[in-house]
Design a protein around this motif. Structure first.
Motif, mmCIF file in Angstrom:
data_model
loop_
_atom_site.group_PDB
_atom_site.id
_atom_site.type_symbol
_atom_site.label_atom_id
_atom_site.label_comp_id
_atom_site.label_asym_id
_atom_site.label_seq_id
_atom_site.Cartn_x
_atom_site.Cartn_y
_atom_site.Cartn_z
ATOM 1 N N VAL A 15 -8.582 -5.154 1.992
ATOM 2 C CA VAL A 15 -9.685 -6.109 1.837
ATOM 3 C C VAL A 15 -9.379 -7.073 0.701
ATOM 4 O O VAL A 15 -9.521 -8.301 0.835
ATOM 5 N N GLU A 16 -8.937 -6.536 -0.426
ATOM 6 C CA GLU A 16 -8.602 -7.395 -1.571
ATOM 7 C C GLU A 16 -7.454 -8.332 -1.221
ATOM 8 O O GLU A 16 -7.499 -9.531 -1.525
ATOM 9 N N GLY A 17 -6.418 -7.789 -0.566
ATOM 10 C CA GLY A 17 -5.270 -8.619 -0.224
ATOM 11 C C GLY A 17 -5.597 -9.708 0.772
ATOM 12 O O GLY A 17 -5.147 -10.855 0.634
ATOM 13 N N ARG B 241 -8.582 -11.087 1.391
ATOM 14 C CA ARG B 241 -9.479 -12.093 0.811
ATOM 15 C C ARG B 241 -8.737 -13.079 -0.080
ATOM 16 O O ARG B 241 -9.192 -14.208 -0.281
ATOM 17 N N GLU B 242 -7.596 -12.663 -0.615
ATOM 18 C CA GLU B 242 -6.806 -13.549 -1.463
ATOM 19 C C GLU B 242 -5.765 -14.345 -0.674
ATOM 20 O O GLU B 242 -5.157 -15.264 -1.219
ATOM 21 N N TYR C 191 0.839 -1.202 0.000
ATOM 22 C CA TYR C 191 0.000 0.000 0.000
ATOM 23 C C TYR C 191 0.873 1.251 0.000
ATOM 24 O O TYR C 191 0.595 2.218 -0.731
ATOM 25 N N ARG D 253 -16.281 -4.864 6.715
ATOM 26 C CA ARG D 253 -16.188 -5.673 5.496
ATOM 27 C C ARG D 253 -15.501 -7.001 5.825
ATOM 28 O O ARG D 253 -14.346 -7.022 6.266
ATOM 29 N N VAL E 270 -13.432 -10.379 5.478
ATOM 30 C CA VAL E 270 -12.317 -10.743 4.593
ATOM 31 C C VAL E 270 -11.929 -12.207 4.706
ATOM 32 O O VAL E 270 -11.128 -12.694 3.899
ATOM 33 N N ASP F 191 -9.883 -0.671 0.620
ATOM 34 C CA ASP F 191 -10.006 -1.482 -0.594
ATOM 35 C C ASP F 191 -8.756 -2.326 -0.815
ATOM 36 O O ASP F 191 -8.851 -3.496 -1.218
ATOM 37 N N HIS F 192 -7.593 -1.757 -0.545
ATOM 38 C CA HIS F 192 -6.334 -2.476 -0.776
ATOM 39 C C HIS F 192 -6.201 -3.678 0.149
ATOM 40 O O HIS F 192 -5.890 -4.790 -0.307
#
Length: 303
Positions: free
Chosen positions: A289-291, A293-294, A114, A156, A158, A286-287
């Motif tokens: 959360v995406e990371g 979840r993966e 980030y 959110r 994750v 957003d950064h």
């Protein structure tokens, strides 16, 4: 004091009706907020706050006026941001709360990435394993492990983590694999409590909770020390799945007693402002959360 600043004082109460919290949020004195609200009530001719020994709350008129204040102030903020170009670039200070071990094993690479994408954002990271009062502590974002208490915060999901029992393959080959929790009493156990000779480990059998009490052979003051001891064959330990993920994935530890594990714990990224959040907050949320979840350690039943 002009009407804009009076509205700003009043709107500071939107997240939590507390005069002291509003003053801290605006970095002004408590009496300044009190005087501003009093001027508003006098000019409007209606009470905006109900005061009691337990604090303050919004009146019906206060709720309506709060919604109008929030809308007007947001439009002013958006207009200024558009003029300055802030809508396309995140910048400023960001205060976040992260679980200690979770940060070491999962969050640190995401933070570094980030910072590379958003060089104009300065991050102040606090590391604690607890649920914070984000408004009073001035936190922008928090990563929380566990079931969340009711609140007005935006959360959110994750992923999930589990409480697992694990040991090295070498230890299990020499001492056998426990088939059910009661078998632990005949094994070498590694506790994560200083100066205590006994462990109390919770399990669930078909939804029915149970607790195993047994004597530990090793008692460690940190989770990391217990995991390392288990990886070197000292015995079985019980910990959350994410600090042990690399050990499990690399074969240094093996997970046992899976059918008796407690329900998985959810992991959330939590923040305050929702749609009103600044670009730096939205970009950070957003950064990560995406990371997260993966990340394989966040899968419901990884290992």
């Amino acid at each position: 004091m002009d009407r804009f600043h009076e509205m700003l004082m009043f709107e500071a109460l939107s997240e939590r009706p507390s005069l002291a919290a509003a003053a801290r949020r605006l970095n002004v004195s408590g009496p300044t907020v009190v005087r501003a609200i009093a001027r508003l009530e006098t000019r409007l001719g209606v009470p905006l706050l109900q005061r009691s020994t337990r604090g303050v709350s919004l009146t019906e008129s206060g709720v309506v006026f709060m919604a109008d204040c929030s809308r007007i102030l947001k439009e002013i903020e958006d207009a200024e941001a558009s003029a300055k170009g802030l809508h396309v670039q995140a910048q400023g200070n960001l205060t976040v709360l992260l679980p200690l071990l979770f940060s070491r094993y999962v969050m640190t690479p995401l933070l570094a990435n980030y910072m590379g994408f958003y060089p104009e954002v300065t991050i102040f990271a606090h590391y604690h394993d607890r649920f914070p009062n984000m408004n009073e502590e001035g936190l922008d974002v928090a990563v929380l492990v566990g079931n969340l208490p009711s609140s007005s915060l935006i959360a959110r999901p994750v992923g999930y983590v589990r409480t697992i029992v694990c040991a090295s393959p070498t230890y299990l080959e020499a001492h056998g694999v426990p088939a059910e929790p009661e078998d632990l009493k005949s094994h070498r156990l590694i506790g994560i409590q200083a100066y205590r000779e006994k462990i109390n480990w919770d399990f669930s059998r078909h939804g029915v909770p149970s607790t195993i009490k047994a004597r530990s052979r090793v008692s460690c003051t940190t989770v990391q020390a217990a995991i390392d001891a288990a990886a070197y064959g000292a015995g079985l330990t019980r910990c959350l799945s994410y600090p042990a993920y690399d050990y499990l994935n690399g074969g240094r530890l093996r997970r046992v007693l899976q059918p008796f594990e407690l329900p998985a714990l959810p992991v959330h990224v939590v923040y305050r402002e929702g749609r009103r959040a600044s670009m730096r907050v939205r970009s950070f949320v957003d950064h990560i959360v995406e990371g997260l979840r993966e990340h394989p350690a966040m899968l419901p039943d990884a290992h």
